[in-house]
Design a protein around this motif. Structure first.
Motif, PDB file in Angstrom:
ATOM      1  N   LEU A 194     -19.116  68.823 -46.794  1.00  0.00           N
ATOM      2  CA  LEU A 194     -18.820  70.103 -46.153  1.00  0.00           C
ATOM      3  C   LEU A 194     -18.570  71.195 -47.199  1.00  0.00           C
ATOM      4  O   LEU A 194     -19.141  72.275 -47.142  1.00  0.00           O
ATOM      5  N   ARG A 195     -17.717  70.848 -48.179  1.00  0.00           N
ATOM      6  CA  ARG A 195     -17.441  71.837 -49.235  1.00  0.00           C
ATOM      7  C   ARG A 195     -18.708  72.182 -49.996  1.00  0.00           C
ATOM      8  O   ARG A 195     -18.968  73.333 -50.329  1.00  0.00           O
ATOM      9  N   MET A 198     -20.798  74.558 -48.061  1.00  0.00           N
ATOM     10  CA  MET A 198     -20.266  75.925 -48.052  1.00  0.00           C
ATOM     11  C   MET A 198     -20.553  76.614 -49.378  1.00  0.00           C
ATOM     12  O   MET A 198     -20.926  77.782 -49.428  1.00  0.00           O
TER      13      MET A 198
ATOM     14  N   LEU B 313     -17.366  76.329 -40.054  1.00  0.00           N
ATOM     15  CA  LEU B 313     -17.163  75.434 -41.198  1.00  0.00           C
ATOM     16  C   LEU B 313     -15.817  75.690 -41.857  1.00  0.00           C
ATOM     17  O   LEU B 313     -15.113  74.764 -42.247  1.00  0.00           O
ATOM     18  N   GLU B 314     -15.459  76.963 -41.952  1.00  0.00           N
ATOM     19  CA  GLU B 314     -14.173  77.272 -42.573  1.00  0.00           C
ATOM     20  C   GLU B 314     -13.010  76.769 -41.733  1.00  0.00           C
ATOM     21  O   GLU B 314     -12.048  76.209 -42.263  1.00  0.00           O
ATOM     22  N   LEU B 316     -13.041  74.295 -39.731  1.00  0.00           N
ATOM     23  CA  LEU B 316     -13.019  72.838 -39.819  1.00  0.00           C
ATOM     24  C   LEU B 316     -12.368  72.383 -41.125  1.00  0.00           C
ATOM     25  O   LEU B 316     -11.531  71.485 -41.137  1.00  0.00           O
ATOM     26  N   LEU B 317     -12.740  73.061 -42.202  1.00  0.00           N
ATOM     27  CA  LEU B 317     -12.188  72.689 -43.501  1.00  0.00           C
ATOM     28  C   LEU B 317     -10.671  72.904 -43.524  1.00  0.00           C
ATOM     29  O   LEU B 317      -9.908  72.087 -44.025  1.00  0.00           O
ATOM     30  N   LEU B 327     -10.771  66.040 -48.781  1.00  0.00           N
ATOM     31  CA  LEU B 327     -11.519  67.295 -48.636  1.00  0.00           C
ATOM     32  C   LEU B 327     -12.860  67.312 -49.365  1.00  0.00           C
ATOM     33  O   LEU B 327     -13.791  67.971 -48.936  1.00  0.00           O
TER      34      LEU B 327
END
Ligand SMILES: Cc1cc2nc3c(=O)[nH]c(=O)nc-3n(C[C@H](O)[C@H](O)[C@H](O)COP(=O)(O)OP(=O)(O)OC[C@H]3O[C@@H](n4cnc5c(N)ncnc54)[C@H](O)[C@@H]3O)c2cc1C
Ligand SMILES: Cc1cc2nc3c(=O)[nH]c(=O)nc-3n(C[C@H](O)[C@H](O)[C@H](O)COP(=O)(O)OP(=O)(O)OC[C@H]3O[C@@H](n4cnc5c(N)ncnc54)[C@H](O)[C@@H]3O)c2cc1C
Lengths: 266, 484
Positions: A194-195, A198, B313-314, B316-317, B327
């Motif tokens: 995910l990171r 992004m 996405l943010e 969710l993070l 993470l």
């Protein structure tokens, strides 16, 4: 120091269809993916960085030569954990064969600074020649180890790797920098994170055109390509072979004799 | 109509995934159109011959396994029509169409059916009659919530066209003049307020449609079904979030659900769970699962407005961070190829388990209970505590968004009784928390002895009353749900 990975964007193989009239690939509605073998090269680059991090400062970098939409392949590599991406793109490169592709990639790589290794997939799932890796090694005049299934040791100036052979493997050591092409036995590529996704969305991608590299224009693209693809076609479907089980031995032998006679083989 | 009588040929209709082995019937009828279908049902009923309805045989509870009489198979009733109706698309299918069939029909028109049971060879008729569900049930509900109309063939050959509003109970009863001059009175129990596939649906002022859905073929044959379909989302994002503690995973789910009720940035369509042992099994085949992960949650989100992607996405993070997830190791798929990879990853778990334990001759029991949202942490604590006490090997996975887990108890030969006891205890616990004994696989023949845990003997008697109203001779799917 850099670890460079060369990747190619290809159509998702299970989808490859050829238009029987024009003999060209049907690309509409076909998903573009990173050449599956290149995934292993990307993964290996990330793992090498993790392995070497304590002794050498490493930056991983992916590079592709292709049309502007190949950027999505680069972003995917970034989302898996690669640090930088370079797109080599110019109309002048269109129609490159493996020689011209290798030549152009080589000149682009020369502008990127010092590197330890250049990783390639074993072959591309569409072009399928397995020539670009060795081609780049030849143009750069550095050693190459192909079909690598394991990197046993890597230090600042030398590498020891296992090359997959038909029966068993060779252990090869080589000075660095070198070209390595990898097979799928080498690792299990990770999914993008995910990171990573992004970060990849926002990352800047360096673009290289024919003006940025030191090339002879007449050696680029279609003009610079000694090989010409005359025709692409789906091979005719083969009839499946017949298998006779043990209890059908008699029938099987009769069939073989009959077929041999009919075909006038003897 | 195709009629098969050769026992060697028809014995395949006596099986499903329940492990019940002693099925038997004299003949299998395979109607090729609706006329033949209603005719054979009426004829057999008149002749007092038991009829067991059959789909693809992927059921888990022995529902389609006959013990005598005839089998009626829907396999040749599989027409599919997609109609554009004003701005809506309607998908009308016959009972024997499979999930696979409708998936390919839908994808051509840019729509999808929002219920996704894993096994795609299952028929729509059976899935309607079982009220099946899938991982998207978290957002879209089960079959019951996505059916607009059914054609329902009754014992006397009358086909009732039933929609939500065509046949409504007035309070507790409804007149169905096609079947009786007396009213049908609903069972008077209160259903658990959770995802549920156990026993007859019953609520004040309900629709007959809701009763027929989930009745497991005991009231009559569902011959065709009109399904709700939705426009395909522009993009789908799927993540797997790993945690060092199971309680963090629970917190992640609870927080996600709380967000759904307040604002609508995060609105996942699926929330799925793997416990520590499930991850251990998976990691034998997938080396990239983080070593110290003790729980994993699958988070699947649709995107119709692509400009919202970053925001989602943010969020969710941020949520993952609040819940102490790993993470740097949140897996993410957002292309067809990557989504397929994740799908294969998730679905590899049941096959890994089955393979492992078949080889070593282990015995497997799999629970199917759901509980209310507020009991999520209680039920997992209870499972973990009791499993540890019992010394049994187990894995827990499933639809955490609906508090619905499949606890797989994996027992050696000498542990079978212990496993059965625990299995029953787990159902009792779920019911005591306001939950159910089956959230998706249904009761069939395998689980009917546990149905009293949920509704008591009185409730069962009221179900029998409903059964006999539709089927006074107890010929339809006899032995499913109830013993008469
Ligand atoms: C449909 C089609 C049409 C073609 N038409 C022509 C034509 O008209 N004229 C012509 O001369 N040639 C043509 N080619 C050949 C084409 O140029 C080659 O595909 C290309 O040179 C790369 O060779 P390859 O695909 O065999 O890659 P391989 O040598 O099999 O690839 C090995 C590895 O090299 C790397 N690599 C390969 N390509 C690149 C790249 N572009 N950027 C970065 N890394 C890369 C990857 O790591 C890959 O795993 C065509 C190919 C295809 C598939
Ligand atoms: C690997 C696997 C994964 C699964 N995953 C899921 C899942 O995610 N979610 C889920 O809910 N289930 C799941 N199931 C269970 C199963 O697929 C469903 O219960 C499905 O609805 C059964 O469909 P079928 O056509 O195979 O029915 P069958 O097994 O043939 O029959 C099931 C029941 O429906 C009755 N029936 C069949 N047709 C009709 C009809 N037209 N009218 C009335 N009654 C009828 C039968 O008599 C029987 O009682 C799974 C099963 C397997 C093997």
């Amino acid at each position: 120091m850099k670890i460079i990975v060369c990747i190619k964007q290809v159509p998702n193989t299970t989808d490859v269809r050829i238009n029987p009239e024009t003999n060209t690939l049907i690309r509409e509605g076909v998903e573009s993916i990173i050449n599956p073998f290149d995934m292993y090269a990307i993964e290996e680059a990330i793992r090498l960085k993790e392995r070497l991090q304590e002794t050498v400062e490493i930056q991983t970098l992916v590079i592709t030569m292709g049309p502007p939409q190949a950027e999505s392949a680069l972003r995917e590599a970034l989302s898996m954990g690669i640090d930088e991406a370079v797109l080599v793109s110019d109309r002048a490169f269109a129609g490159s064969d493996t020689w011209a592709t290798s030549y152009t990639l080589t000149e682009a790589i020369k502008t990127l600074g010092d590197y330890l290794v250049i990783l390639f997939g074993k072959q591309a799932s569409d072009g399928d020649t397995a020539q670009v890796g060795p081609g780049v090694a030849a143009h750069l005049d550095i050693p190459q180890i192909t079909f690598v299934r394991k990197i046993e040791k890597m230090e600042k100036d030398c590498i020891v790797a296992e090359r997959l052979m038909e029966y068993g493997y060779d252990v090869i050591s080589s000075p660095l920098p070198a070209v390595i092409t990898v097979v799928k036995e080498i690792n299990e590529p990770r999914l993008p994170s995910l990171r990573g996704k992004m970060r990849a969305k926002k990352a800047e991608i360096k673009k290289i055109t024919s003006d940025d590299i030191n090339v002879e224009k007449k050696l680029l693209g279609l003009d610079g390509s000694p090989t010409i693809v005359k025709k692409i076609f789906s091979p005719p479907k083969k009839e499946p072979g017949r298998i006779f089980q043990e209890h059908e031995l008699e029938d099987g032998l009769d069939f073989i004799v009959k077929t041999i006679r009919e075909q006038n083989i003897i | 109509m195709i009629i098969k009588k050769d026992k060697e040929i028809i014995k395949s209709y006596f099986e499903d995934n329940s492990g019940i082995l002693n099925g038997d019937a004299d003949e299998v009828y395979i109607p090729e159109n609706m006329k033949e279908c209603t005719r054979i049902i009426t004829e057999l009923y008149k002749k007092n011959i038991p009829i067991t309805f059959s789909g693809s045989g992927t059921g888990m509870t022995g529902g389609r396994i006959p013990f005598k009489g005839a089998v009626l198979s829907s396999e040749r009733l599989n027409k599919i029509t997609l109609e554009q109706n004003k701005e809506k698309v309607l998908l009308k299918v016959e009972a024997g169409a499979t999930l696979e069939d409708i998936k390919s029909a839908c994808s051509k028109s840019g729509v999808f059916f929002p219920v996704n049971p894993t096994e795609e060879t299952a028929t729509i008729g059976a899935s309607t009659s079982n009220n099946s569900s899938g991982s998207w049930t978290y957002k879209y509900g089960s079959f019951r919530n996505n059916i607009l109309e059914i054609d329902f063939v009754t014992r006397n050959g009358v086909t009732l066209k039933i929609t939500k509003n065509s046949h409504r109970f007035s309070g507790d009863s409804i007149f169905l003049k096609e079947l009786s001059d007396k009213p049908l009175v609903r069972p008077m129990y209160t259903m658990p307020m959770v995802k549920n596939a156990a026993g007859y649906y019953s609520k004040k002022d309900m629709s007959l449609l809701d009763l027929i859905i989930g009745s497991e073929g005991t009231l009559g044959f569902i011959s065709s079904i009109t399904l709700k379909v939705l426009p395909m989302p522009k993009k789908v994002i799927e993540c797997i979030v790993f945690f060092a503690f199971e309680k963090d995973a629970i917190q992640f789910v609870n927080k996600t659900r709380a967000l759904r009720n307040t604002q609508n940035t995060l609105d996942p369509r699926a929330l799925e769970f793997f416990n520590v042992n499930a991850l251990k099994f998976l990691s034998e085949h997938h080396s990239s699962i983080p070593d110290n992960a003790k729980a994993g949650v699958v988070f699947e989100h649709e995107l119709n407005d692509l400009s919202k992607e970053d925001e989602i996405l943010e969020s969710l993070l941020k949520l993952a961070e609040d819940c102490h997830a790993f993470l740097d190791n949140i897996w993410m798929a957002d292309t067809p190829k990557r989504l397929e990879e994740l799908r294969l990853f998730r679905h590899s778990l049941p096959s890994i388990v089955n393979e492992k334990f078949k080889r070593k001759e282990f015995y497997k029991l799999s629970t199917d209970s759901a509980v209310p949202d507020e009991c999520l942490s209680d039920i997992l604590d209870y499972y973990n505590y009791e499993i540890k006490k019992s010394g049994l090997t187990s894995i827990i996975f499933g639809h955490i968004g609906n508090n619905h887990f499949h606890v797989n108890l994996l027992a050696k030969k000498n542990e079978q009784e212990k496993a059965k006891d625990l299995y029953k205890k787990f159902m009792e616990k779920a019911v005591s928390l306001g939950g159910t004994i089956s959230a998706e696989h249904g009761i069939g023949k395998l689980k009917k002895k546990y149905l009293p845990i949920l509704y008591g003997q009185k409730g069962l008697n009221e179900m029998k009353r409903v059964k006999l109203y539709f089927d006074p001779k107890n010929l339809f799917n006899s032995g499913n749900l109830l013993d008469l």
